[in-house]
Design a protein around this motif. Structure first.
Motif, mmCIF file in Angstrom:
data_model
loop_
_atom_site.group_PDB
_atom_site.id
_atom_site.type_symbol
_atom_site.label_atom_id
_atom_site.label_comp_id
_atom_site.label_asym_id
_atom_site.label_seq_id
_atom_site.Cartn_x
_atom_site.Cartn_y
_atom_site.Cartn_z
ATOM 1 N N VAL A 17 0.851 -1.187 0.000
ATOM 2 C CA VAL A 17 0.000 0.000 0.000
ATOM 3 C C VAL A 17 0.889 1.240 0.000
ATOM 4 O O VAL A 17 2.027 1.197 0.456
ATOM 5 N N THR A 18 0.369 2.330 -0.487
ATOM 6 C CA THR A 18 1.120 3.580 -0.465
ATOM 7 C C THR A 18 1.038 4.200 0.931
ATOM 8 O O THR A 18 0.166 3.834 1.732
ATOM 9 N N LEU A 19 1.919 5.148 1.204
ATOM 10 C CA LEU A 19 1.867 5.863 2.483
ATOM 11 C C LEU A 19 0.525 6.571 2.625
ATOM 12 O O LEU A 19 -0.084 6.557 3.694
ATOM 13 N N ASN A 20 0.052 7.167 1.546
ATOM 14 C CA ASN A 20 -1.241 7.839 1.558
ATOM 15 C C ASN A 20 -2.345 6.858 1.958
ATOM 16 O O ASN A 20 -3.184 7.157 2.815
ATOM 17 N N GLU A 21 -2.347 5.653 1.372
ATOM 18 C CA GLU A 21 -3.363 4.649 1.704
ATOM 19 C C GLU A 21 -3.235 4.187 3.152
ATOM 20 O O GLU A 21 -4.247 3.971 3.823
ATOM 21 N N ALA A 22 -2.015 4.024 3.634
ATOM 22 C CA ALA A 22 -1.808 3.593 5.025
ATOM 23 C C ALA A 22 -2.338 4.633 6.008
ATOM 24 O O ALA A 22 -2.821 4.282 7.086
ATOM 25 N N LEU A 23 -2.263 5.906 5.633
ATOM 26 C CA LEU A 23 -2.707 6.979 6.529
ATOM 27 C C LEU A 23 -4.183 7.341 6.355
ATOM 28 O O LEU A 23 -4.830 7.768 7.310
ATOM 29 N N THR A 24 -4.714 7.188 5.132
ATOM 30 C CA THR A 24 -6.069 7.682 4.867
ATOM 31 C C THR A 24 -7.073 6.596 4.515
ATOM 32 O O THR A 24 -8.259 6.880 4.435
ATOM 33 N N GLY A 25 -6.619 5.374 4.294
ATOM 34 C CA GLY A 25 -7.534 4.276 4.023
ATOM 35 C C GLY A 25 -7.504 3.799 2.582
ATOM 36 O O GLY A 25 -6.998 4.471 1.698
ATOM 37 N N PHE A 26 -8.056 2.595 2.380
ATOM 38 C CA PHE A 26 -8.097 2.018 1.036
ATOM 39 C C PHE A 26 -9.104 0.888 0.980
ATOM 40 O O PHE A 26 -9.585 0.394 1.999
ATOM 41 N N ALA A 27 -9.423 0.473 -0.235
ATOM 42 C CA ALA A 27 -10.216 -0.718 -0.510
ATOM 43 C C ALA A 27 -9.413 -1.502 -1.542
ATOM 44 O O ALA A 27 -9.132 -0.993 -2.628
ATOM 45 N N LEU A 28 -9.015 -2.735 -1.190
ATOM 46 C CA LEU A 28 -8.143 -3.529 -2.049
ATOM 47 C C LEU A 28 -8.838 -4.835 -2.437
ATOM 48 O O LEU A 28 -9.026 -5.715 -1.601
ATOM 49 N N PRO A 29 -9.240 -4.959 -3.717
ATOM 50 C CA PRO A 29 -9.862 -6.211 -4.139
ATOM 51 C C PRO A 29 -8.794 -7.291 -4.360
ATOM 52 O O PRO A 29 -7.747 -7.016 -4.943
ATOM 53 N N ILE A 30 -9.044 -8.486 -3.840
ATOM 54 C CA ILE A 30 -8.112 -9.605 -4.039
ATOM 55 C C ILE A 30 -8.909 -10.876 -4.332
ATOM 56 O O ILE A 30 -10.098 -10.960 -4.020
ATOM 57 N N GLU A 31 -8.221 -11.860 -4.907
ATOM 58 C CA GLU A 31 -8.826 -13.176 -5.056
ATOM 59 C C GLU A 31 -8.376 -14.008 -3.871
ATOM 60 O O GLU A 31 -7.179 -14.196 -3.647
ATOM 61 N N HIS A 32 -9.344 -14.489 -3.097
ATOM 62 C CA HIS A 32 -9.069 -15.316 -1.923
ATOM 63 C C HIS A 32 -8.541 -16.669 -2.383
ATOM 64 O O HIS A 32 -8.749 -17.072 -3.536
ATOM 65 N N LEU A 33 -7.862 -17.382 -1.511
ATOM 66 C CA LEU A 33 -7.334 -18.702 -1.845
ATOM 67 C C LEU A 33 -8.424 -19.683 -2.280
ATOM 68 O O LEU A 33 -8.174 -20.613 -3.034
ATOM 69 N N ASP A 34 -9.652 -19.463 -1.801
ATOM 70 C CA ASP A 34 -10.751 -20.358 -2.194
ATOM 71 C C ASP A 34 -11.414 -19.920 -3.501
ATOM 72 O O ASP A 34 -12.425 -20.483 -3.906
ATOM 73 N N GLY A 35 -10.874 -18.907 -4.166
ATOM 74 C CA GLY A 35 -11.390 -18.458 -5.464
ATOM 75 C C GLY A 35 -12.378 -17.311 -5.395
ATOM 76 O O GLY A 35 -12.712 -16.724 -6.420
ATOM 77 N N ARG A 36 -12.875 -16.969 -4.204
ATOM 78 C CA ARG A 36 -13.819 -15.844 -4.085
ATOM 79 C C ARG A 36 -13.104 -14.519 -4.277
ATOM 80 O O ARG A 36 -11.925 -14.388 -3.978
ATOM 81 N N GLN A 37 -13.832 -13.538 -4.762
ATOM 82 C CA GLN A 37 -13.318 -12.177 -4.842
ATOM 83 C C GLN A 37 -13.756 -11.452 -3.568
ATOM 84 O O GLN A 37 -14.952 -11.421 -3.257
#
Length: 140
Positions: free
Chosen positions: A1-21
């Protein structure tokens, strides 16, 4: 994450190990410390003996990307938001030295210039040899 995201927040989409988003989000006004472990409850590995119904915690470590340099206006904005650093008392006759990023390959080239070792005031530790000792620093 960027410093800006660490300080102000973020939403990070990932694929879970079980295949779900899934989308990993920070809570409003939450500041993320990269030295901590972060947990998402019930998104980890299945708990033994539950047939996969119950899941443990997903443990996350964060790496924060810091900018290489800041423009004067950015420094001013940060100081307005976070406060200016404490001023150091005036010292008679002193030498100023500056930090540079540690690079092991450069350190090996200057093997003859060894640190003094041991602890220094303020939690600063000099490195020996190839820097096997970790440096910590605390402002006093």
């Amino acid at each position: 994450v960027t410093l800006n995201e660490a300080l102000t927040g973020f939403a990070l989409p990932i694929e879970h190990l079980d295949g779900r988003q899934i989308v990993i989000k920070t809570r409003p006004h939450q500041v993320l410390d990269p030295q901590k472990l972060w947990v998402i409850d019930r998104e980890g590995m299945p708990v033994k003996g539950t047939g996969g119904v119950e899941k443990g915690s997903l443990v996350i470590t964060l790496k924060v990307k810091f900018p290489e340099k800041l423009k004067p206006a950015q420094v001013q904005g940060l100081q307005e938001a976070l406060g200016k650093p404490d001023k150091i008392e005036k010292m008679p006759e002193h030498e100023e030295v500056y930090l540079t990023a540690y690079t092991p390959s450069k350190r090996k080239q200057r093997r003859g210039q060894r640190g003094m070792g041991g602890g220094m005031p303020g939690g600063i530790h000099m490195m020996e040899g190839d820097g096997a000792q970790q440096a910590t620093c605390a402002h006093q």
